[in-house]
Enzyme design. Structure first.
Site, PDB file in Angstrom:
ATOM      1  N   HIS A 195      -7.617  18.008 -86.694  1.00  0.00           N
ATOM      2  CA  HIS A 195      -8.989  18.050 -87.191  1.00  0.00           C
ATOM      3  C   HIS A 195      -9.830  16.961 -86.538  1.00  0.00           C
ATOM      4  O   HIS A 195      -9.439  15.806 -86.513  1.00  0.00           O
ATOM      5  CB  HIS A 195      -8.989  17.900 -88.718  1.00  0.00           C
ATOM      6  CG  HIS A 195     -10.313  18.100 -89.330  1.00  0.00           C
ATOM      7  ND1 HIS A 195     -10.718  17.412 -90.435  1.00  0.00           N
ATOM      8  CD2 HIS A 195     -11.348  18.916 -89.006  1.00  0.00           C
ATOM      9  CE1 HIS A 195     -11.938  17.781 -90.775  1.00  0.00           C
ATOM     10  NE2 HIS A 195     -12.337  18.700 -89.908  1.00  0.00           N
ATOM     11  N   ASP A 250     -18.315  23.024 -66.211  1.00  0.00           N
ATOM     12  CA  ASP A 250     -18.573  23.700 -64.951  1.00  0.00           C
ATOM     13  C   ASP A 250     -17.788  23.001 -63.842  1.00  0.00           C
ATOM     14  O   ASP A 250     -17.091  22.016 -64.086  1.00  0.00           O
ATOM     15  CB  ASP A 250     -20.074  23.757 -64.669  1.00  0.00           C
ATOM     16  CG  ASP A 250     -20.741  22.390 -64.532  1.00  0.00           C
ATOM     17  OD1 ASP A 250     -20.049  21.396 -64.199  1.00  0.00           O
ATOM     18  OD2 ASP A 250     -21.953  22.302 -64.749  1.00  0.00           O
ATOM     19  N   HIS A 258     -27.627  14.558 -70.810  1.00  0.00           N
ATOM     20  CA  HIS A 258     -26.473  14.827 -69.942  1.00  0.00           C
ATOM     21  C   HIS A 258     -25.656  13.551 -69.708  1.00  0.00           C
ATOM     22  O   HIS A 258     -24.422  13.594 -69.668  1.00  0.00           O
ATOM     23  CB  HIS A 258     -26.934  15.418 -68.619  1.00  0.00           C
ATOM     24  CG  HIS A 258     -25.821  15.871 -67.738  1.00  0.00           C
ATOM     25  ND1 HIS A 258     -24.879  16.791 -68.142  1.00  0.00           N
ATOM     26  CD2 HIS A 258     -25.491  15.528 -66.467  1.00  0.00           C
ATOM     27  CE1 HIS A 258     -24.011  16.994 -67.158  1.00  0.00           C
ATOM     28  NE2 HIS A 258     -24.363  16.242 -66.136  1.00  0.00           N
ATOM     29  N   TYR A 271     -25.318  22.421 -65.937  1.00  0.00           N
ATOM     30  CA  TYR A 271     -25.155  21.961 -67.324  1.00  0.00           C
ATOM     31  C   TYR A 271     -24.343  22.907 -68.205  1.00  0.00           C
ATOM     32  O   TYR A 271     -24.383  22.801 -69.427  1.00  0.00           O
ATOM     33  CB  TYR A 271     -26.516  21.680 -67.975  1.00  0.00           C
ATOM     34  CG  TYR A 271     -27.341  20.698 -67.192  1.00  0.00           C
ATOM     35  CD1 TYR A 271     -27.026  19.350 -67.207  1.00  0.00           C
ATOM     36  CD2 TYR A 271     -28.425  21.120 -66.424  1.00  0.00           C
ATOM     37  CE1 TYR A 271     -27.778  18.435 -66.471  1.00  0.00           C
ATOM     38  CE2 TYR A 271     -29.177  20.221 -65.688  1.00  0.00           C
ATOM     39  CZ  TYR A 271     -28.852  18.881 -65.719  1.00  0.00           C
ATOM     40  OH  TYR A 271     -29.586  17.990 -64.989  1.00  0.00           O
ATOM     41  N   ALA A 272     -23.585  23.824 -67.613  1.00  0.00           N
ATOM     42  CA  ALA A 272     -22.754  24.744 -68.396  1.00  0.00           C
ATOM     43  C   ALA A 272     -21.483  24.010 -68.821  1.00  0.00           C
ATOM     44  O   ALA A 272     -20.411  24.160 -68.239  1.00  0.00           O
ATOM     45  CB  ALA A 272     -22.423  25.997 -67.598  1.00  0.00           C
ATOM     46  N   ASN A 273     -21.662  23.167 -69.832  1.00  0.00           N
ATOM     47  CA  ASN A 273     -20.590  22.324 -70.343  1.00  0.00           C
ATOM     48  C   ASN A 273     -20.694  22.288 -71.864  1.00  0.00           C
ATOM     49  O   ASN A 273     -21.796  22.314 -72.414  1.00  0.00           O
ATOM     50  CB  ASN A 273     -20.735  20.886 -69.833  1.00  0.00           C
ATOM     51  CG  ASN A 273     -20.877  20.806 -68.328  1.00  0.00           C
ATOM     52  OD1 ASN A 273     -19.981  21.181 -67.602  1.00  0.00           O
ATOM     53  ND2 ASN A 273     -22.024  20.315 -67.874  1.00  0.00           N
TER      54      ASN A 273
END
Length: 139
Positions: A20, A28, A106, A128-130
């Site tokens: 948890h 990316d 970012h 920024y595909a994170n």
């Protein structure tokens, strides 16, 4: 052989050992990965595997209670950002649990990856595909 969607042994082990509030990052192809954090590198070529496909598979086997993304993601890559949100909405409907979505710069996002148990690198080349997933509990 496993029957479920997730076949990658490193990611399967990672998901099985998460507790948890543990965090994992799916990124990316360009995100810097801290040297002390486990790297699970799936990238084969530009776009393969995609960020969304990787997120979809990880969500199929892990309970998530919160996500963190860079503020720049929504502005710079709204299509992929929207696909991520759609997956999270579907996950909430499937599990009946709320997933909180947080936004940071970012630079703050990159610093936060230091807390991840692992970073899963995709072949995604969308800026920024994170995402950082914070694990929840199934009960």
């Amino acid at each position: 052989m496993k029957k479920s969607t997730l076949l990658n042994s490193d990611i399967s082990y990672l998901v099985a050992t998460l507790g948890h509030t543990d965090e994992i990052t799916v990124c990316d192809a360009g995100l810097p990965i801290p040297s002390h954090v486990q790297r699970i590198d799936l990238a084969l070529t530009h776009g393969v595997p995609s960020f969304i496909d990787t997120v979809r598979v990880i969500l199929s086997e892990s309970q998530i209670e919160a996500v963190l993304v860079a503020e720049e993601f929504e502005r710079t890559s709204p299509e992929v950002y929207g696909e991520l949100l759609d997956l999270l909405v579907q996950e909430q409907l499937t599990t009946g649990k709320v997933i909180e979505v947080g936004h940071v710069t970012h630079e703050e996002f990159k610093a936060r990856t230091n807390n991840s148990k692992a970073v899963v690198r995709t072949g995604e080349c969308t800026p920024y595909a994170n995402v950082i997933f914070q694990t929840g509990v199934v009960f």
